[in-house]
Design a protein around this motif. Structure first.
Motif, short mmCIF file in Angstrom:
data_model
loop_
_atom_site.label_atom_id
_atom_site.label_comp_id
_atom_site.label_asym_id
_atom_site.label_seq_id
_atom_site.Cartn_x
_atom_site.Cartn_y
_atom_site.Cartn_z
N ASP A 47 0.91 -1.14 -0.02
CA ASP A 47 0.02 -0.14 -0.16
C ASP A 47 0.99 1.15 -0.03
O ASP A 47 1.41 1.92 1.13
CB ASP A 47 -0.81 -0.08 1.41
CG ASP A 47 -2.01 1.09 1.21
OD1 ASP A 47 -2.92 0.96 0.63
OD2 ASP A 47 -1.48 2.24 2.00
N GLU A 226 5.04 7.83 16.62
CA GLU A 226 6.14 8.20 15.57
C GLU A 226 6.39 9.46 15.18
O GLU A 226 7.28 10.19 14.94
CB GLU A 226 6.34 7.33 14.26
CG GLU A 226 6.60 5.91 14.71
CD GLU A 226 6.65 4.95 13.40
OE1 GLU A 226 7.18 5.30 12.48
OE2 GLU A 226 5.82 3.83 13.47
N SER A 274 5.48 -2.59 9.33
CA SER A 274 6.55 -2.83 10.44
C SER A 274 8.00 -2.54 9.82
O SER A 274 8.09 -3.09 8.70
CB SER A 274 6.10 -4.05 11.28
OG SER A 274 7.35 -4.14 12.15
N1 NAP Z 1 -5.28 6.38 3.25
C1 NAP Z 1 -4.76 6.99 4.43
O1 NAP Z 1 -5.01 8.25 4.39
C2 NAP Z 1 -3.90 6.31 5.14
C3 NAP Z 1 -3.39 7.11 6.41
C4 NAP Z 1 -2.47 6.21 7.43
C5 NAP Z 1 -2.06 5.06 6.93
N2 NAP Z 1 -2.24 4.63 5.70
C6 NAP Z 1 -1.93 3.15 5.21
O2 NAP Z 1 -2.00 2.20 6.22
C7 NAP Z 1 -0.68 1.81 6.67
C8 NAP Z 1 -0.70 1.15 8.11
O3 NAP Z 1 -0.98 2.20 8.70
P1 NAP Z 1 -0.12 3.01 9.95
O4 NAP Z 1 1.45 3.10 9.07
O5 NAP Z 1 -0.74 4.16 10.45
O6 NAP Z 1 0.08 2.18 11.06
P2 NAP Z 1 0.09 0.79 11.82
O7 NAP Z 1 0.54 -0.40 10.79
O8 NAP Z 1 -1.09 0.84 12.62
O9 NAP Z 1 1.18 1.08 12.77
C9 NAP Z 1 2.49 1.14 12.69
C10 NAP Z 1 3.22 0.79 14.07
O10 NAP Z 1 2.99 0.02 14.81
C11 NAP Z 1 4.36 -0.65 15.18
N3 NAP Z 1 3.98 -2.09 14.72
C12 NAP Z 1 3.79 -2.75 13.65
N4 NAP Z 1 3.65 -4.08 13.71
C13 NAP Z 1 3.64 -4.24 15.33
C14 NAP Z 1 3.47 -5.58 15.87
N5 NAP Z 1 3.30 -6.71 15.33
N6 NAP Z 1 3.69 -5.32 17.32
C15 NAP Z 1 4.05 -4.01 17.80
N7 NAP Z 1 4.15 -2.93 17.10
C16 NAP Z 1 4.00 -3.10 15.97
C17 NAP Z 1 5.31 -0.15 14.21
O11 NAP Z 1 6.33 -0.01 14.82
P3 NAP Z 1 7.67 -0.87 13.82
O12 NAP Z 1 7.56 -0.35 12.56
O13 NAP Z 1 8.80 -0.59 14.49
O14 NAP Z 1 7.33 -2.17 13.93
C18 NAP Z 1 4.55 1.30 13.99
O15 NAP Z 1 5.09 2.15 15.14
C19 NAP Z 1 0.29 2.85 6.19
O16 NAP Z 1 1.66 2.32 6.27
C20 NAP Z 1 -0.38 3.39 5.27
O17 NAP Z 1 -0.05 2.39 3.89
C21 NAP Z 1 -3.35 5.03 4.89
#
Ligand code: NAP
Length: 322
Positions: A47, A226, A274
């Motif tokens: 994504d 973060e 992650s």
């Molecule tokens: N459409 C939109 O407007 C929009 C907005 C936000 C996000 N997104 C998409 O959604 C994706 C995911 O959302 P997000 O990046 O906000 O966050 P997320 O995946 O909910 O969270 C990421 C955070 O959680 C930690 N983490 C990941 N796996 C873990 C686990 N198994 N145990 C403990 N901690 C863990 C990561 O740290 P580490 O990296 O250190 O593991 C990071 O700090 C984004 O990358 C993006 O592609 C889209």
């Protein structure tokens, strides 16, 4: 062996993996390796977005995996997004083509309107990705209506530049409006979705129209720590919440796996990010166990209507959820 990841069937017959890898905040210097390693781990959906600023590196990771014979292009499901400064109808196709060139791809599997906000066009040679502000660091609105942008997306879809297209950060009223003018309904809706922000009405509305839902920020506040967002610091972490931890212990899974399974078990796709190889593997294995009906209801009952990813939370005066 990589865990099996089921797919969700989209309203145009295409299949989308229920679990993918989110590319937001993946650093440029490690991104190519992370994408390559994620493919090795078994991820097939990525994504991305113009706004994440790492499409070139993401494409390099994909190319390496394809060149080494790990996967074929058709095994992958590559997602990207149209940024707010490119909503004018004549800007959509050129920027989409630039993004495809950055990835080194002929088509995206899914291309999404990132936010229902039109901002002033910024030429990519001036600043890319543009972010929310113009050349003078001011927030300048664009002129495109969402309907115009949508029709431009439909044209690119019909041309085959994306196999499916979607919307993101839309609320119910905007989704209902899409129905008024769409030639093709979107295939997916991507929204912030975690136990503190369940948005059940919106999920139900999308599903009732055959639009698949993808959850982002499945771990709630963790992603926004973060970014040093105060609201995230002021909120108890879902990953450390006693309710989630006790359900996780019961199933011998981690809290992260429970949070992701809460979505996938309800046919809502997830795209966790992650930077850590162990968590990367763990996050993919979120369809091989089942939560009980009570577990799901308990988790849904944690709803606080608490949203993190809203422009005003970053000091940007665009209150799209007001
Ligand atoms: N459409 C939109 O407007 C929009 C907005 C936000 C996000 N997104 C998409 O959604 C994706 C995911 O959302 P997000 O990046 O906000 O966050 P997320 O995946 O909910 O969270 C990421 C955070 O959680 C930690 N983490 C990941 N796996 C873990 C686990 N198994 N145990 C403990 N901690 C863990 C990561 O740290 P580490 O990296 O250190 O593991 C990071 O700090 C984004 O990358 C993006 O592609 C889209």
């Amino acid at each position: 062996m990589a865990p099996t990841v089921p797919s969700v069937k989209l309203n145009n017959g295409k299949e989308m993996p229920l679990v993918g890898f989110g590319l937001w905040k993946v650093n440029n210097d490690t991104c190519a390796d992370q994408v390559y390693n994620a493919i090795k781990t078994g991820y097939r959906l990525f994504d991305g977005a113009c706004d994440y600023g790492n499409e070139v590196e993401s494409g390099q990771g994909v190319k390496r995996a394809i060149d080494e014979g790990l996967v074929k292009r058709e095994d992958l499901f590559i997602v990207s997004k149209l940024w707010n400064s490119f909503h004018d109808k004549e800007r959509v196709k050129p920027i989409l083509k630039k993004q495809l060139a950055d990835w080194g791809l002929e088509y995206f599997d899914l291309y999404i309107i990132h936010f229902p906000i039109s901002l002033k066009y910024i030429d990519p040679s001036v600043r890319y990705p543009p972010g929310f502000f113009d050349e003078n660091d001011k927030l300048s609105p664009g002129k495109a209506s969402l309907e115009d942008t949508y029709h431009a997306m439909e044209e690119c879809y019909e041309e085959g530049l994306m196999k499916s297209f979607g919307i993101s950060n839309y609320v119910g009223a905007l989704l209902l409006d899409v129905e008024r003018y769409a030639k093709h309904l979107p295939q997916t809706l991507q929204i912030e979705h975690h136990p503190y922000l369940v948005q059940q009405d919106l999920v139900d509305l999308a599903k009732s129209r055959g639009i698949a839902v993808t959850a982002y920020s499945s771990f709630g506040p963790s992603s926004f720590l973060e970014l040093k967002m105060q609201k995230a610091h002021d909120t108890p972490l879902l990953l450390e919440h006693e309710t989630i931890k006790s359900i996780a212990d019961k199933h011998s899974k981690t809290p992260a796996q429970v949070l992701l399974r809460w979505s996938t078990q309800r046919d809502i796709a997830v795209i966790p990010k992650s930077n850590n190889p162990e968590r990367l593997a763990q996050n993919l294995d979120v369809c091989s166990f089942d939560l009980s009906k009570e577990d799901i209801e308990t988790i849904s009952g944690m709803d606080k209507d608490l949203r993190f990813n809203s422009p005003p939370n970053y000091g940007i005066d665009v209150p799209i959820y007001a």
